[in-house]
Design an enzyme around this catalytic site. Structure first.
Site, PDB file in Angstrom:
ATOM      1  N   GLU A 279       0.854  -1.079  -0.009  1.00 47.51           N
ATOM      2  CA  GLU A 279      -0.097   0.030  -0.075  1.00 47.51           C
ATOM      3  C   GLU A 279       1.031   1.374   0.078  1.00 47.51           C
ATOM      4  O   GLU A 279       0.687   2.244  -0.594  1.00 47.51           O
ATOM      5  CB  GLU A 279      -0.994   0.063   1.260  1.00 47.51           C
ATOM      6  CG  GLU A 279      -1.991  -1.109   1.182  1.00 47.51           C
ATOM      7  CD  GLU A 279      -2.984  -0.853  -0.153  1.00 47.51           C
ATOM      8  OE1 GLU A 279      -3.360   0.169  -0.199  1.00 47.51           O
ATOM      9  OE2 GLU A 279      -3.271  -1.746  -0.647  1.00 47.51           O
ATOM     10  N   TRP A 282       1.867   1.542  -3.492  1.00 45.06           N
ATOM     11  CA  TRP A 282       1.077   2.134  -4.253  1.00 45.06           C
ATOM     12  C   TRP A 282       1.039   3.729  -4.286  1.00 45.06           C
ATOM     13  O   TRP A 282       0.781   4.562  -5.383  1.00 45.06           O
ATOM     14  CB  TRP A 282      -0.349   1.637  -3.983  1.00 45.06           C
ATOM     15  CG  TRP A 282      -0.909   0.786  -4.555  1.00 45.06           C
ATOM     16  CD1 TRP A 282      -1.181  -0.846  -3.919  1.00 45.06           C
ATOM     17  CD2 TRP A 282      -1.498   0.538  -5.911  1.00 45.06           C
ATOM     18  NE1 TRP A 282      -1.600  -1.450  -4.904  1.00 45.06           N
ATOM     19  CE2 TRP A 282      -2.105  -0.821  -6.022  1.00 45.06           C
ATOM     20  CE3 TRP A 282      -1.522   1.361  -6.789  1.00 45.06           C
ATOM     21  CZ2 TRP A 282      -2.716  -1.467  -7.269  1.00 45.06           C
ATOM     22  CZ3 TRP A 282      -2.191   1.005  -7.917  1.00 45.06           C
ATOM     23  CH2 TRP A 282      -2.780  -0.449  -8.126  1.00 45.06           C
ATOM     24  N   TRP A 310     -20.651  11.414 -20.612  1.00 42.30           N
ATOM     25  CA  TRP A 310     -20.991  11.476 -19.325  1.00 42.30           C
ATOM     26  C   TRP A 310     -22.649  12.110 -19.215  1.00 42.30           C
ATOM     27  O   TRP A 310     -22.685  12.994 -19.738  1.00 42.30           O
ATOM     28  CB  TRP A 310     -19.893  12.099 -18.025  1.00 42.30           C
ATOM     29  CG  TRP A 310     -18.705  11.543 -18.108  1.00 42.30           C
ATOM     30  CD1 TRP A 310     -17.474  11.971 -18.720  1.00 42.30           C
ATOM     31  CD2 TRP A 310     -18.079  10.285 -17.506  1.00 42.30           C
ATOM     32  NE1 TRP A 310     -16.374  11.109 -18.596  1.00 42.30           N
ATOM     33  CE2 TRP A 310     -16.799  10.101 -17.809  1.00 42.30           C
ATOM     34  CE3 TRP A 310     -19.019   9.082 -16.984  1.00 42.30           C
ATOM     35  CZ2 TRP A 310     -15.991   9.050 -17.372  1.00 42.30           C
ATOM     36  CZ3 TRP A 310     -18.229   8.186 -16.603  1.00 42.30           C
ATOM     37  CH2 TRP A 310     -16.982   7.891 -16.746  1.00 42.30           C
ATOM     38  N   ASN A 348     -10.717   2.834   2.856  1.00 41.78           N
ATOM     39  CA  ASN A 348     -10.313   2.768   1.362  1.00 41.78           C
ATOM     40  C   ASN A 348     -11.584   1.912   0.635  1.00 41.78           C
ATOM     41  O   ASN A 348     -11.760   2.085  -0.625  1.00 41.78           O
ATOM     42  CB  ASN A 348      -9.034   2.084   1.470  1.00 41.78           C
ATOM     43  CG  ASN A 348      -8.402   2.150  -0.062  1.00 41.78           C
ATOM     44  OD1 ASN A 348      -8.172   3.214  -0.623  1.00 41.78           O
ATOM     45  ND2 ASN A 348      -8.138   0.928  -0.575  1.00 41.78           N
ATOM     46  N   TRP A 366     -16.200  11.152 -13.518  1.00 37.09           N
ATOM     47  CA  TRP A 366     -15.193  10.779 -12.309  1.00 37.09           C
ATOM     48  C   TRP A 366     -14.336  12.073 -11.808  1.00 37.09           C
ATOM     49  O   TRP A 366     -14.283  12.271 -10.750  1.00 37.09           O
ATOM     50  CB  TRP A 366     -13.939   9.797 -12.690  1.00 37.09           C
ATOM     51  CG  TRP A 366     -13.052  10.273 -13.692  1.00 37.09           C
ATOM     52  CD1 TRP A 366     -13.240  10.104 -15.160  1.00 37.09           C
ATOM     53  CD2 TRP A 366     -11.777  10.843 -13.548  1.00 37.09           C
ATOM     54  NE1 TRP A 366     -11.976  10.389 -15.728  1.00 37.09           N
ATOM     55  CE2 TRP A 366     -11.412  11.075 -14.797  1.00 37.09           C
ATOM     56  CE3 TRP A 366     -11.186  11.640 -12.574  1.00 37.09           C
ATOM     57  CZ2 TRP A 366     -10.144  11.685 -15.304  1.00 37.09           C
ATOM     58  CZ3 TRP A 366     -10.024  12.244 -12.551  1.00 37.09           C
ATOM     59  CH2 TRP A 366      -9.247  12.274 -14.020  1.00 37.09           C
ATOM     60  N   TRP A 389      -9.408   7.540  -8.177  1.00 39.57           N
ATOM     61  CA  TRP A 389     -10.459   7.907  -9.083  1.00 39.57           C
ATOM     62  C   TRP A 389     -10.625   7.296 -10.546  1.00 39.57           C
ATOM     63  O   TRP A 389     -11.564   6.756 -11.083  1.00 39.57           O
ATOM     64  CB  TRP A 389     -10.902   9.221  -9.162  1.00 39.57           C
ATOM     65  CG  TRP A 389     -11.839   9.897  -8.064  1.00 39.57           C
ATOM     66  CD1 TRP A 389     -11.311  10.177  -6.767  1.00 39.57           C
ATOM     67  CD2 TRP A 389     -13.020   9.606  -7.999  1.00 39.57           C
ATOM     68  NE1 TRP A 389     -12.436  10.404  -5.743  1.00 39.57           N
ATOM     69  CE2 TRP A 389     -13.533  10.089  -6.362  1.00 39.57           C
ATOM     70  CE3 TRP A 389     -14.012   9.013  -8.698  1.00 39.57           C
ATOM     71  CZ2 TRP A 389     -15.053   9.811  -6.188  1.00 39.57           C
ATOM     72  CZ3 TRP A 389     -15.497   9.137  -8.238  1.00 39.57           C
ATOM     73  CH2 TRP A 389     -15.867   9.474  -7.037  1.00 39.57           C
TER      74      TRP A 389
END
Length: 473
Positions: A279, A282, A310, A348, A366, A389
């Protein structure tokens, strides 16, 4: 004219007085070393008066100033545009150099270039150091010398570099060189003078500063071994709660990585140690993506997804408002959004669920969700927020395939099976059974004060698949 030996250390997202790269290197020069923080008005102008992050920074600065004073130093705090304040302060202190830990956000890079130019014009210099990450910019590349844009190869290369050079996480000591500090009195204006309100951080479970960061890490270490499983359940306190402290540098990333590796070597980290370290990787993966591909701030990493049409217009705006306010009719989504709005924190797993719902159930861009999270999250960090996102929207460098769409009911059943988390934020659903609470519209009798679903998931999923398949052709 010889450069002055005076040095100014400019604190930003590194609010601690230990294991601090810029401070360590500045003190080694022999001093005198001055320390400063700027409440940067271009950033503050976008924030509400009751912003928790400003209160967190202010409280963390109080502790930082006290720590510096214990080492015979002090903290100068200014309020203004850092692009002009820092060069002016360097002149006022006759500092030959400004030492600062590097920031990889595009706006921060532009700001630092402006400051560096102004300093050079006055015969001074800006010196940048790596501090908020273990490996930065071009330190992890493919064999062809290109940025790695898929996480697993990046993680493997990152771990290999660290294994070959454990010194990357060696502590950068401050106290042994404290004699180089320039003595003086710290200056810290009250929040009201900065245009912000006092915030009760304890009420939302936040302890600021180095003390808060150290306490959060100590509290997490006994939970490290089962982290790989416990991290997925929002009602279980199985995560580290360190993202806020990483964001503002009240903990040292070197210390965190070094500690988990030492525990692993002693066989005390369990399976969770490797998962948690991943993590942290990441986070660095998204930092280097932002550095190498700054266009992701406004555009899809994969340009084809910028062609998606969208949902827009008044109806889409109403759906977006329902999502923001926790009125979608899907309990796990609503509870997560209420948690965010009330506390500034979101688990998360729930970030993934709520993002998927906005993009793939409601068909809303988004970027609108990303901006809302940026406004509300205590731990908001551009690289991680944008990366998360774009992952949910399947437009990112390492994203879930567009045809994988989270079902908000099954996610609820799997990760909050008895509804403990849901009931915390939606007490009106407390009378429902563990079976009913995930889809209250199926329960016998309407639940007073709770809305019906604003969209039918199966139909929304079909529309999303069509929306994505059109641009993929």
């Amino acid at each position: 004219m010889p450069m002055s030996k005076n040095v100014l250390v400019w604190f930003r997202r590194d609010l601690r007085a230990f294991d601090h790269a810029a401070l360590h290197h500045a003190l080694q020069c022999g001093g005198p070393v001055y320390c400063a923080f700027v409440f940067d008005t271009p950033i503050l102008a976008e924030l509400p008066r009751d912003d928790r992050r400003v209160a967190f920074i202010h409280a963390s600065l109080m502790e930082l100033a006290a720590d510096l004073e214990q080492m015979n130093g002090h903290l100068i705090v200014r309020h203004g545009d850092a692009r002009t304040v820092i060069p002016a302060l360097a002149g006022e202190l006759d500092a030959g150099a400004v030492y600062v830990n590097e920031d990889y956000d595009p706006a921060a890079i532009a700001r630092d270039e402006t400051v560096a130019t102004a300093l050079r014009a006055a015969g001074r210099e800006l010196r940048l150091f790596k501090d908020q990450v273990v490996l930065a910019k071009d330190e992890v590349l493919s064999q062809a010398g290109k940025p790695l844009t898929v996480f697993t190869p990046y993680k493997n290369a990152w771990l290999k570099k660290l294994n070959l050079d454990p010194g990357l996480v060696a502590p950068l000591h401050v106290e042994p060189h404290a004699a180089a500090f320039a003595p003086g009195r710290s200056t810290l204006p009250a929040l009201a003078r900065l245009g912000f309100d006092e915030v009760d951080l304890a009420a939302v479970g936040v302890t600021p500063g180095m003390t808060g960061g150290a306490a959060a890490f100590e509290d997490f270490l006994p939970k490290l071994a089962p982290y790989g499983t416990a991290r997925d359940f929002p009602a279980v306190h199985g995560t580290s709660q360190l993202s806020l402290h990483l964001r503002f540098g009240t903990v040292s990333i070197r210390h965190l990585v070094r500690t988990v590796r030492e525990l692993a070597e002693r066989g005390q980290a369990g399976d969770g140690g490797a998962v948690w370290l991943a993590e942290l990787v990441w986070r660095e993966f998204y930092q280097q993506i932002l550095f190498h591909f700054p266009y992701v701030v406004r555009s899809a990493f994969k340009p084809v997804y910028d062609r998606i049409e969208w949902e827009t217009g008044p109806e889409a705006d109403e759906l977006f408002a329902a999502w923001c306010e926790g009125r979608t009719g899907y309990p796990l989504v609503d509870a997560a959004m209420l948690q965010l709005n009330r506390t500034g924190f979101m688990h998360n797993r729930l970030r993934m669920v709520t993002a998927s719902f906005l993009v793939k159930d409601l068909g809303i861009d988004w970027r609108r969700g990303e901006a809302y999270f940026a406004l509300k999250l205590n731990d908001y960090e551009l690289a991680s927020n944008n990366g998360g996102w774009q992952w949910a929207a399947s437009s990112g460098c390492d994203a879930q395939p567009f045809f994988r769409i989270f079902n908000p009911v099954t996610q609820s059943q799997k990760f909050d099976a008895d509804g403990t988390f849901i009931k915390t934020f939606l007490p009106q659903l407390s009378r429902l059974s563990a079976k009913e609470i995930h889809a209250p519209w199926l329960a016998a009798g309407k639940v007073p004060g709770y809305p019906a679903p604003i969209v039918q998931h199966d139909l929304a999923r079909a529309r999303t698949l069509q929306r994505y398949e059109v641009v993929k052709k």
